[in-house]
Design a protein around this motif. Structure first.
Motif, short mmCIF file in Angstrom:
data_model
loop_
_atom_site.label_atom_id
_atom_site.label_comp_id
_atom_site.label_asym_id
_atom_site.label_seq_id
_atom_site.Cartn_x
_atom_site.Cartn_y
_atom_site.Cartn_z
N GLY A 1 -14.79 -2.22 -5.16
CA GLY A 1 -14.33 -1.82 -6.52
C GLY A 1 -14.55 -0.41 -6.57
O GLY A 1 -15.01 0.49 -5.70
N PRO A 2 -15.03 0.33 -8.06
CA PRO A 2 -15.62 1.65 -8.18
C PRO A 2 -16.80 1.93 -7.47
O PRO A 2 -17.29 3.08 -7.56
N VAL B 1 1.03 -1.23 0.03
CA VAL B 1 0.02 -0.04 0.05
C VAL B 1 1.00 1.25 -0.04
O VAL B 1 1.77 1.24 0.74
N THR C 1 -8.06 6.85 3.03
CA THR C 1 -7.81 5.76 2.02
C THR C 1 -8.38 6.03 0.58
O THR C 1 -9.64 6.42 0.64
N LEU C 2 -7.69 5.99 -0.37
CA LEU C 2 -8.21 6.33 -1.74
C LEU C 2 -7.45 4.80 -2.51
O LEU C 2 -6.60 4.87 -3.08
N GLY C 3 -8.30 3.67 -2.45
CA GLY C 3 -7.78 2.59 -3.19
C GLY C 3 -6.68 1.99 -2.36
O GLY C 3 -6.83 1.82 -1.37
N HIS C 4 -5.59 1.84 -2.92
CA HIS C 4 -4.28 1.20 -2.30
C HIS C 4 -3.16 2.57 -1.97
O HIS C 4 -2.02 2.20 -1.86
N HIS D 1 -10.05 -0.29 4.98
CA HIS D 1 -10.56 0.35 3.83
C HIS D 1 -9.95 -0.14 2.57
O HIS D 1 -10.62 -0.03 1.67
N VAL D 2 -8.60 -0.38 2.55
CA VAL D 2 -8.16 -1.00 1.31
C VAL D 2 -8.82 -2.14 0.81
O VAL D 2 -9.04 -2.39 -0.14
N TYR E 1 -12.29 -1.41 -0.74
CA TYR E 1 -11.81 -0.88 -1.98
C TYR E 1 -11.97 -2.03 -2.89
O TYR E 1 -12.30 -2.15 -3.99
N GLU E 2 -11.17 -3.23 -2.49
CA GLU E 2 -10.86 -4.47 -3.18
C GLU E 2 -12.05 -5.01 -3.41
O GLU E 2 -12.35 -5.75 -4.58
N PHE F 1 -17.48 1.63 -4.41
CA PHE F 1 -17.08 1.81 -2.93
C PHE F 1 -17.13 3.23 -2.55
O PHE F 1 -18.13 3.45 -1.36
#
Length: 111
Positions: free
Chosen positions: A75-76, A18, A44-47, A67-68, A71-72, A78
């Motif tokens: 996906g979009p 990350v 957190t913004l994605g990874h 949060h990572v 997101y996984e 989230f």
């Protein structure tokens, strides 16, 4: 996102896959915060995790890793789901941050 984090003295490192960015303009943005939350230590913004400084990144790492994973998982979707969950909480008279199920999951791990 990374070049942005490096402006005005910011820096970025990779921890367990990350990207963690801190300082500079990132700190200024986190100090301003979001309307329903206010200032924060990290986001957190994605990874990618933005933190005010290394201490903030270290102390919020477990929470932000949840949060990572969210997101996984989502996906979009989230971000819209997260914002919708905050809106539903607010409409119910609850705290849009603490009562957001995505945050509750993260706090369960980190508190």
């Amino acid at each position: 996102m990374i070049p942005f984090a490096l402006t005005q003295g910011g820096k970025a490192t990779v921890v367990d896959g990350v990207v963690e960015a801190q300082g500079g303009i990132i700190t200024k943005l986190l100090q301003i915060g979001l309307p329903w939350v206010g200032a924060g230590a990290a986001v957190t913004l994605g990874h990618v995790v933005w933190g005010c400084d290394q201490q903030c990144l270290d102390s919020t790492r477990e929470h932000e890793r949840v949060h990572v994973r969210q997101y996984e998982r989502w996906g979009p979707l989230f971000i819209p789901l997260y914002l919708a969950a905050s809106a539903v909480a607010a409409l119910r008279g609850l705290d849009p941050y603490r009562d957001n199920p995505f945050e509750r999951e993260a706090f369960e791990v980190s508190e």
